[in-house]
Design an enzyme around this catalytic site. Structure first.
Site, PDB file in Angstrom:
ATOM      1  CB  ALA A   1      -6.354  14.743  16.228  1.00  0.00           C
TER       2      ALA A   1
ATOM      3  CG  ASP B   1      -1.318  16.512   7.880  1.00  0.00           C
ATOM      4  OD1 ASP B   1      -1.616  17.653   7.468  1.00  0.00           O
ATOM      5  OD2 ASP B   1      -1.108  15.557   7.115  1.00  0.00           O
ATOM      6  CE  LYS B   2      -5.230  22.235  14.337  1.00  0.00           C
ATOM      7  NZ  LYS B   2      -6.116  21.929  15.451  1.00  0.00           N
TER       8      LYS B   2
ATOM      9  CB  THR C   1     -10.707  18.693  15.120  1.00  0.00           C
ATOM     10  OG1 THR C   1     -10.347  17.835  16.194  1.00  0.00           O
ATOM     11  CG2 THR C   1     -12.224  18.780  15.034  1.00  0.00           C
TER      12      THR C   1
ATOM     13  CG  PHE D   1     -11.705  22.687  16.255  1.00  0.00           C
ATOM     14  CD1 PHE D   1     -10.728  21.954  16.901  1.00  0.00           C
ATOM     15  CD2 PHE D   1     -13.047  22.392  16.546  1.00  0.00           C
ATOM     16  CE1 PHE D   1     -11.053  20.964  17.826  1.00  0.00           C
ATOM     17  CE2 PHE D   1     -13.387  21.408  17.461  1.00  0.00           C
ATOM     18  CZ  PHE D   1     -12.385  20.704  18.104  1.00  0.00           C
TER      19      PHE D   1
ATOM     20  CB  SER E   1     -10.988  20.814  21.386  1.00  0.00           C
ATOM     21  OG  SER E   1     -10.387  22.095  21.387  1.00  0.00           O
TER      22      SER E   1
ATOM     23  CG  ASN F   1      -8.081  25.433  22.726  1.00  0.00           C
ATOM     24  OD1 ASN F   1      -7.946  26.011  23.797  1.00  0.00           O
ATOM     25  ND2 ASN F   1      -7.243  24.496  22.311  1.00  0.00           N
ATOM     26  CB  THR F   2     -14.472  24.810  20.049  1.00  0.00           C
ATOM     27  OG1 THR F   2     -13.474  24.711  19.034  1.00  0.00           O
ATOM     28  CG2 THR F   2     -15.804  25.172  19.405  1.00  0.00           C
TER      29      THR F   2
ATOM     30  CE  LYS G   1      -7.639  13.665  21.325  1.00  0.00           C
ATOM     31  NZ  LYS G   1      -6.672  14.102  20.332  1.00  0.00           N
TER      32      LYS G   1
ATOM     33  CG  ASN H   1      -8.228  16.955  23.172  1.00  0.00           C
ATOM     34  OD1 ASN H   1      -7.235  17.669  23.010  1.00  0.00           O
ATOM     35  ND2 ASN H   1      -9.204  16.889  22.298  1.00  0.00           N
TER      36      ASN H   1
ATOM     37  CB  THR I   1       3.657  17.420  23.178  1.00  0.00           C
ATOM     38  OG1 THR I   1       2.334  17.962  23.043  1.00  0.00           O
ATOM     39  CG2 THR I   1       4.564  18.474  23.776  1.00  0.00           C
TER      40      THR I   1
END
Ligand SMILES: Cc1cc2nc3c(=O)[nH]c(=O)nc-3n(C[C@H](O)[C@H](O)[C@H](O)COP(=O)(O)O)c2cc1C
Length: 346
Positions: A67, A70-71, A91, A120, A180, A182-183, A218, A247, A323
């Site tokens: 994931a 190609d969100k 996501t 996201f 994640s 980052n949220t 996940k 993740n 990656t």
């Protein structure tokens, strides 16, 4: 060729710019007659020994695109030409959102790693559906779903439900992403009670449909043993169909990149080589607790065929990479697939 010629050129440009550039090139070239066939001829590798059946879905091979790449489901047909057995979109969130301020994606070449705090960024689930409707490839597609940044955690259920409903007819399986970094606050949904309720909620939605679609969870690599035990309990109690581990990590341990540079980059999730070991530990632990039949998708730091084999040995049924695709190039998929055949034969 990729590592000696293409990668050095791409790495001259900022990582997010390259991402968009590659997307544009693939979108344009993908429409040129014969391009997709050529890419397939070079990169795809098919062998019935690679086929896998997991949570009721037949995969042509066990190597997927993780994931985040190609969100918005913009390149499913083109990316499938590179030989992936499955592609996970998202996501996705119910509403489109811009994500965090740029720069938010950083390369750590000395570590074969990336740090991202994308947050996201996506065009929303409904928009993705319009593109999914037009796809031609029959590659298995997973829908990775999350919540909007502005949605408080107590209303998160609604966001996951809206994404589920929008995507239901257009993806093969779902992934509930609560991992994640980052949220803000998202990872709090990994705590025992909220997570159990969230998984029950999404699974109930799927059960209410005429055709059930598998729902996976996940998880982050930064969970301690007690938290992993809670996850195991939830997976079993809620009859979740599978788990994706892992993740990106918030850890910055054992990096070659100078500390000052790492500090300058700031927050975000670390992916690639430095994640391999921890991701494998989590997978091994989950396999030991969940038994041999529980579906596990292993992701985190697969850079080489050897890393892929180690993921399978740790207990993964399927694997994904992100990656490694950036650092090793698209040829890595075929190399991994060939090594899996050899591994199976020995
Ligand atoms: C730039 C970037 C964006 C990502 N976005 C998402 C995302 O939106 N949802 C998600 O579940 N994982 C996301 N991931 C995590 C990957 O799917 C994967 O779990 C992680 O990078 C570890 O695998 P890797 O070492 O092969 O990259 C992202 C990773 C990167 C590098």
């Amino acid at each position: 060729m990729y590592k000696n010629v293409i990668r050095p050129m791409l790495f001259l440009i900022g990582p997010e710019k390259v991402h968009h550039l590659v997307f544009r090139i693939l979108q344009m070239k993908g429409k040129v007659p014969g391009f997709q066939s050529l890419v397939k001829a070079i990169f795809q590798y098919q062998n019935p020994k690679l086929e896998r059946e997991l949570f009721g879905i037949r995969f042509k091979n066990p190597v997927g695109l993780a994931a985040g790449f190609d969100k918005d489901a913009k390149l499913i047909d083109e990316l499938s030409c590179f030989g992936f057995g499955f592609i996970e979109i998202g996501t996705l969130t119910p509403k489109a959102q811009p994500g965090n301020e740029q720069p938010r994606l950083f390369r750590l070449p000395a570590d074969q790693a990336l740090i991202n705090r994308m947050g996201f960024n996506n065009g929303g689930a409904i928009d993705a559906v319009e593109r999914l409707k037009k796809r031609k490839s029959d590659v298995i597609v997973g829908g990775n779903i999350g919540k909007n940044k502005t949605t408080p955690n107590e209303n998160a259920f609604d966001d996951y439900a809206q994404c589920f409903e929008a995507l239901y007819n257009h993806v093969d399986y779902f992934v509930v992403n609560v991992s994640s970094p980052n949220t803000p606050g998202l990872r709090e949904l990994q705590e025992k009670e909220p997570l159990k309720k969230l998984m029950q909620h999404v699974i109930e939605l799927s059960k209410s449909k005429r055709v059930y679609k598998p729902v996976l969870l996940k998880i982050a690599p930064d969970l301690n043993q007690t938290q992993l035990d809670d996850i195991v309990e939830i997976l079993i109690q809620t009859s979740t169909d599978g788990v994706i581990a892992t993740n990106t990590t918030i850890s910055r341990a054992d990096l070659q990149t100078p500390k000052s540079e790492i500090e300058k980059i700031g927050n975000g999730g670390l992916s690639g080589k430095p994640l391999t070991k921890r991701s494998n530990e989590v997978i091994k632990y989950l396999r030991s607790k969940l038994g041999k039949n529980f579906p596990i998708i292993g992701v985190g730091g697969i850079m080489t065929p050897q890393d892929a084999i180690e993921k399978l040995e740790a207990g993964a049924d399927l694997i994904q990479l992100y990656t490694g695709f950036i650092y090793e190039g698209p040829g890595v998929v075929k190399r991994i697939l060939k090594s899996i055949i050899k591994f199976k034969e020995n």
